[in-house]
Enzyme design. Structure first.
Site, PDB file in Angstrom:
ATOM      1  N   LYS A 145       5.849 -81.012  57.024  1.00 23.58           N
ATOM      2  CA  LYS A 145       5.486 -81.381  58.388  1.00 23.58           C
ATOM      3  C   LYS A 145       4.864 -82.772  58.344  1.00 23.58           C
ATOM      4  O   LYS A 145       4.162 -83.118  57.383  1.00 23.58           O
ATOM      5  CB  LYS A 145       4.500 -80.352  58.937  1.00 23.58           C
ATOM      6  CG  LYS A 145       4.157 -80.499  60.415  1.00 23.58           C
ATOM      7  CD  LYS A 145       3.216 -79.374  60.873  1.00 23.58           C
ATOM      8  CE  LYS A 145       2.843 -79.473  62.347  1.00 23.58           C
ATOM      9  NZ  LYS A 145       1.948 -78.378  62.769  1.00 23.58           N
ATOM     10  N   SER A 173       3.613 -76.062  66.952  1.00 28.23           N
ATOM     11  CA  SER A 173       3.931 -77.454  66.756  1.00 28.23           C
ATOM     12  C   SER A 173       4.780 -77.743  65.518  1.00 28.23           C
ATOM     13  O   SER A 173       5.395 -78.802  65.446  1.00 28.23           O
ATOM     14  CB  SER A 173       2.625 -78.250  66.630  1.00 28.23           C
ATOM     15  OG  SER A 173       1.915 -77.860  65.481  1.00 28.23           O
ATOM     16  N   SER A 220       0.998 -72.380  65.361  1.00 31.66           N
ATOM     17  CA  SER A 220       1.982 -73.443  65.125  1.00 31.66           C
ATOM     18  C   SER A 220       2.933 -73.206  63.960  1.00 31.66           C
ATOM     19  O   SER A 220       3.892 -73.965  63.790  1.00 31.66           O
ATOM     20  CB  SER A 220       1.271 -74.784  64.921  1.00 31.66           C
ATOM     21  OG  SER A 220       0.830 -75.289  66.151  1.00 31.66           O
TER      22      SER A 220
END
Lengths: 500, 73, 514
Positions: free
Chosen positions: A82, A157, A181
């Site tokens: 990420k 996210s 997330s």
């Protein structure tokens, strides 16, 4: 249109192929890169790729393997990070303009542990800016699309990392989970996503959103693969004061301990989560089916109560935005990142830099967080929420007196369409209702695929006591041995619904 | 933006329903106390690496605009 | 160790400072800790290095970096707390204090807010009765002090900010330059109660506190390097009024002398406003030493808008009671107790005892020399007169001086046994010892400073002097005793000071009378 190479498959499958000599790390990395590049125009999963460095590292892994010096089950395996995890020398932007061009001067601890294990980072995945969002639509670059349906969001996210695994680009990706997330995008893209106990994985080198809630965790196709990754990234870190000490209780040999049955396991179903209202009927029925699967295998199912659930979202947003408002203060254009060229004088430079650098949702949360901490509102908002957090923790303690694990839907619906919820920040916030409590209480949670509704994956969430990832993974693994939902993968339709 | 914030704060008002008079605050969920570090110096970043991402630097230092008159709060 | 009980503080002696107003002063002291590394990261604490050479992801506030507390800083805070009579809190909490400034890289300072490590301390401070507060300069009377109890609200741990370097820009730009070497340097903040009623009390408190913190070894206390600096809150209220007046804050002072000047200037300013029926406006001020005037930095103190909240990256600090006990046992004798003991054990005046205990090293030196020599008074005289003079001239401290207690004692003994005259010892041998080192006796011989005790030699010179100054001899015989000193001076002159004064005097009297 570029032809797609075949999806890579699970970590277990790739390890077997490497062990048998059927493939090499270089080949896997090349395939991962080719698939990432070919799918990018449609799905926009990556914010950056590092082909040259990854190929060199893959060669080194192959050399090690040839010498019989394999470092770990992840040696030579392509992985994705990420965009909020620092990897020295590589960009780290959190999908924000304020960090455009920022090169990490150091490795985060979880990243360092992956590198030490021989994993090959092929690229960095898209996310909601600074982790603030549930759909990936808050990325300042572009929205990532769901590999199952490019008209839909992948969740957020950590939507890019979830999509990278779902799309068969990499078998493993790291994400971070502040209010769901990891788990929510895992549910929306049909993969397994694990949020460990708070303090299990060091946060050093994870760009903070809400420090008391953030936790790094893996995405993979199976619980077993997640167990292998967690073993590598977990453990005490002297650079993180909130990282838990290594003790007997926190031992991390998760993968060795898999394979147990669920016979006699007490599964709690929180009354407040299984309500007809607000949950998609098809989603609810798939989750109930999953409960039946475990029940048939010998698990005992009982209703439990988490009475303060309805206060969780408000509590979460008050606390998370308060912490974020301070965490994001360091982006001031002085030492790194974007600096406005429009400004005269220092204070104007701050204002302009932050105004140009942060996106709408980030600004909204900074404003909210600043507000709830300000004199006169602190007690009513921040302090009040800190107390309700205690009640939410107590709810889980009480519930776990009566059961071993708690099962819930991960999300109330399947992945929604792009733009469907962007009109109302509040309705977007409310979609985190099943996931935020685990962050507030610091307990581990996992989401795994348990069926399809409207052709889209449905996620089953399992929660356990703090540090009880062993049991969590065992139950998830048992479920995956009894079902084959995790073997269903999307067929990528390039050009469909993308930017084209 | 203002409308969004108001609706969120209105929503948060529901916490006032709860009587939390005798409830302790939870700031950390980790059941241990502060980690302490020995007072032994370790090498940090080189000046070059420290300034690597600086929008402007000079003589080893970060360069920033001066506070101009009337700006100070 | 025999300890003299300290007299109880008598706050009734507080000086009447202003004819119409009562002065109310509170002080906030920031002191750097004498540690190898910063408060929350392992960067070395080094003063005067080139910019940004002592930085890391934590003190640069890079994304993803996290603070980890320095173990020794906790011990130092406990030490400071115990030495200033605080209650050490078993559980304390760090908070974020939020504000924007380029020298504050995170956009917040990690500090302790509502739950600091030390609470409710106090000090008994001796305030000089001399209104100028310069007691150390002139010879003070033994009772030239009054004792005042000053409350200390709290001590908490925090980190320092970086600093702007105003180096000439090679490119001629008008920008500031930011150096973060100091960012994260460990600090204690010590907040007093508003208990001081005059600038002299404020200065006495600061000196006393500084002495203690240096004594217990937690800070170098170098004020020029900003290692001990302070802010003062000051308000006036009409005499007899209960509630406090509006206060102003004088920021960033680092000199005991200037703090008195600054406070006096501010008292004058506030009194003038109040006399004219105007209001004092809450403000942050800076004192301009050169012009002796007060400048306003900021009009409003926005303390309410720091948005303090518990630092989520640091867990609550738990101080084990066994650590508190350990630190308490290891605590050295504090200056006031030491001074009281010196007064009693060595029969010194309060003033002399105060000078000899002004630093721990000097007190240790004195005690070591006294043990070797046996006579406390003789050693004290030498140190007070000669050693302190050198320290003052050279602006140094006893540790930096190349003088051992053994050397000093040997020097004193040479004088006592008349091997050297006091004058040569003081003016020639002692300075030579400091530059040459070595044993005083050997040095005395090599420099030819040995006293002339050969009476036949003295006899000749005395007869010579008597012959040359017959009138003076006559005067002495007529009862003018003062003339003797004149004659002695002549003899000493001719023997170049090496003659033993006692022997000269004795012989002279004998010969004149004989």
């Amino acid at each position: 249109m570029t032809d797609l190479v075949a999806p890579l498959g699970s970590l277990r499958q790739l390890r077997a192929a490497l062990d048998s000599g059927e493939t090499s790390s270089v080949e896997l990395v090349n395939r991962a890169l080719a698939r990432a590049e070919a799918s990018q125009a449609t799905f926009q999963i990556f914010v950056s790729l590092r082909p040259e460095a990854a190929r060199l590292e893959a060669e080194a892994a192959d050399t090690r393997r040839a010498r019989g010096q394999v470092l770990s089950p992840l040696d030579g395996i392509p992985v994705a990070l990420k965009d909020n995890l620092l990897h020295k020398g590589d960009l780290a932007t959190c999908a924000s303009q304020i960090l455009a061009g920022f090169k990490a001067p150091y490795n985060g601890t979880a990243v360092q542990r992956l590198l030490d294990a021989g994993a090959v980072v092929v690229g960095r995945t898209n996310m909601d800016e600074f982790g603030m969002g549930s759909s990936n639509e808050n990325s300042s670059l572009f929205p990532t699309r769901n590999p199952w349906d490019a008209q839909r969001i992948p969740g957020g996210s950590s939507g890019g990392s979830a999509a990278a695994v779902s799309a068969g680009i990499v078998p493993v990706a790291l994400g971070s989970d502040t209010g769901g997330s990891i788990r929510q995008p895992a549910a929306f893209t049909g993969v397994v996503g694990l949020k460990p106990t708070y303090g299990r994985v060091s946060r050093y080198g994870l760009v903070a959103f809400a420090s008391s809630l953030d936790q790094i965790g893996p995405f993979a196709h199976t619980a077993e693969d997640c167990a292998l990754v967690l073993e590598i990234i977990a453990g005490h870190d002297p650079h993180d004061s909130t990282s838990l000490p290594d003790t007997e209780e926190s031992a991390t040999h998760f993968s060795e301990r898999l394979g147990g049955s669920v016979e006699g396991l007490v599964v709690g179903l929180p009354r407040e989560y299984f309500v007809e209202e607000g949950i998609d009927a098809e989603v609810l029925s798939k989750v109930k089916d999953a409960v039946s699967v475990l029940e048939k295998a010998g698990a005992l199912v009982r209703e439990v109560s988490l009475p303060h659930t309805r206060y969780a979202i408000a509590t979460y947003y008050l606390l998370a935005t308060a912490e974020a408002s301070a965490n994001l203060a360091r982006f001031d254009g002085v030492r790194y990142g974007h600096r406005s060229k429009q400004a005269h004088g220092l204070l104007e430079m701050y204002k302009q830099t932050r105004s140009e650098g942060f996106g709408k949702e980030v600004k909204r949360r900074i404003m909210l967080g600043t507000y709830v901490l300000s004199a006169g509102y602190y007690d009513a908002y921040y302090r009040k929420a800190s107390k309700v957090r205690t009640l939410l923790c107590q709810d889980f303690e009480d519930a776990f007196d009566q059961c071993d694990v708690i099962l819930t839907p991960t999300a109330a619906e399947v992945a929604f369409k792009l733009g469907e919820k962007t009109d109302s920040a509040l309705s977007m916030y409310l979609s985190d209702v099943f996931t935020v409590s685990a962050n507030l209480a610091g307990i581990p949670g996992i989401s795994l695929p348990c069926g399809l509704a409207q052709g889209m994956p449905v996620g089953l969430q399992i929660l356990a006591r703090p540090l009880d990832e062993g049991r969590l993974l065992n139950v998830a693994d048992a479920f995956q041995r009894l079902t084959n939902w995790h073997e269903q993968h999307p067929e990528l339709k390039l050009g469909a619904g993308g930017e084209a | 933006m203002r409308g969004h914030l108001d609706s969120i704060l209105d929503y948060a008002e529901q916490l006032s329903e709860l009587d939390t008079e005798d409830v302790e605050v939870t700031t950390h969920v980790v059941p241990v106390s502060a980690l302490l570090r020995d007072d032994i110096a370790q090498p940090g970043l080189s000046n070059e690496l420290a300034l690597q991402n600086a929008p402007a630097s000079e003589g080893g230092a970060f360069q920033v605009p001066k506070v101009i008159d009337g700006e100070a709060g | 160790m025999s300890m003299k009980a300290l007299p109880a503080a008598d706050n009734s002696q507080t000086l009447d400072w202003h004819p119409r107003y009562e002065v109310v002063i509170g002080l906030e002291v920031h002191t750097h800790l004498k540690l190898n590394t910063k408060m929350f990261c392992s960067c070395a604490v080094i003063y005067g290095d080139d910019p940004n050479l002592q930085t890391c992801p934590v003190c640069l506030a890079l994304p993803g970096a996290l603070p980890v507390l320095n173990r020794s800083a906790v011990e130092y805070a406990v030490r400071a707390g115990l030495a200033t009579n605080h209650e050490i809190q078993e559980r304390s909490v760090f908070s974020r204090k939020n504000y924007f400034y380029p020298d504050l890289p995170k956009g917040y300072q990690i500090t302790q807010d509502s739950l600091p490590i030390c609470l409710r301390g106090h000090l008994d401070v001796d305030v000089p009765l001399n209104k100028t507060g310069k007691a150390g300069k002139k010879k003070a009377q033994p009772d030239g002090f009054y004792r005042k109890n000053i409350g200390i609200t709290r001590i908490h741990m925090e980190e320092d900010a970086g600093k702007s370097v105003h180096a000439e820009s090679a490119l001629g730009s008008d920008d500031s330059h930011m150096d973060l070497n100091r960012a994260g340097v460990p600090l204690l903040e010590i907040v007093s109660e508003p208990d001081m009623r005059s600038p002299a009390e404020a200065a006495a408190y600061l000196r006393h506190l500084h002495g203690i913190l240096c004594y217990i070894g937690i800070t170098h206390g170098d004020m020029e390097k900003g290692q001990f600096r302070f802010d003062a809150n000051l308000s006036l209220r009409p005499k007899g009024q209960q509630e406090f007046g509006t206060r102003t804050e004088l920021k960033n002072m680092n000199s005991f002398r200037y703090v008195e000047m600054a406070l006096n200037a501010e008292i004058k300013r506030q009194a003038k406003l109040l006399d004219a029926g105007e209001k004092v406006i809450q403000a942050t001020l800076q004192y301009d030493v050169d012009r002796d005037e007060i400048n306003v930095m900021r009009l409003k103190e926005n303390a309410d808008e720091y948005r303090y909240f518990p630092e989520p990256d640091l867990l609550p600090l738990i101080v084990d009671p066994s650590l508190i006990d350990k630190v308490r046992e290891a605590l050295p004798e504090l200056p006031s107790a030491k001074r009281a003991r010196f007064e009693e054990a060595y029969e010194l005046s309060t003033h002399d005892a105060g000078l000899l205990t002004s630093s721990r090293a000097l007190a240790d030196f004195y005690e070591a020399a006294t043990r070797l020599h046996g006579k406390a008074k003789a050693v004290a005289n030498w140190i007070l007169r000669d050693v302190l003079k050198v320290l003052k001239e050279k602006e140094t401290d006893i540790e930096a001086l190349s003088l051992s207690p053994e050397q000093l004692v040997e020097l004193i003994q040479l004088v006592e046994s008349s091997r050297i005259t006091a004058k040569s010892a003081r003016e020639e041998l002692f300075p030579a010892m400091l530059t040459e080192g070595g044993k005083p006796e050997a040095l005395m011989k090599s420099l030819g400073l040995e006293a002339v005790v050969d009476t036949s030699l003295i006899d000749g010179v005395i007869e010579e002097v008597m012959g040359e100054n017959a009138d003076s001899v006559e005067k002495y015989l007529n009862g003018d005793d003062k003339v003797l000193n004149f004659l002695m001076g002549k003899v000493m002159q001719k023997t170049q000071g090496k003659a033993n004064a006692g022997a000269v005097r004795e012989t002279l009297i004998r010969k004149i009378k004989g």
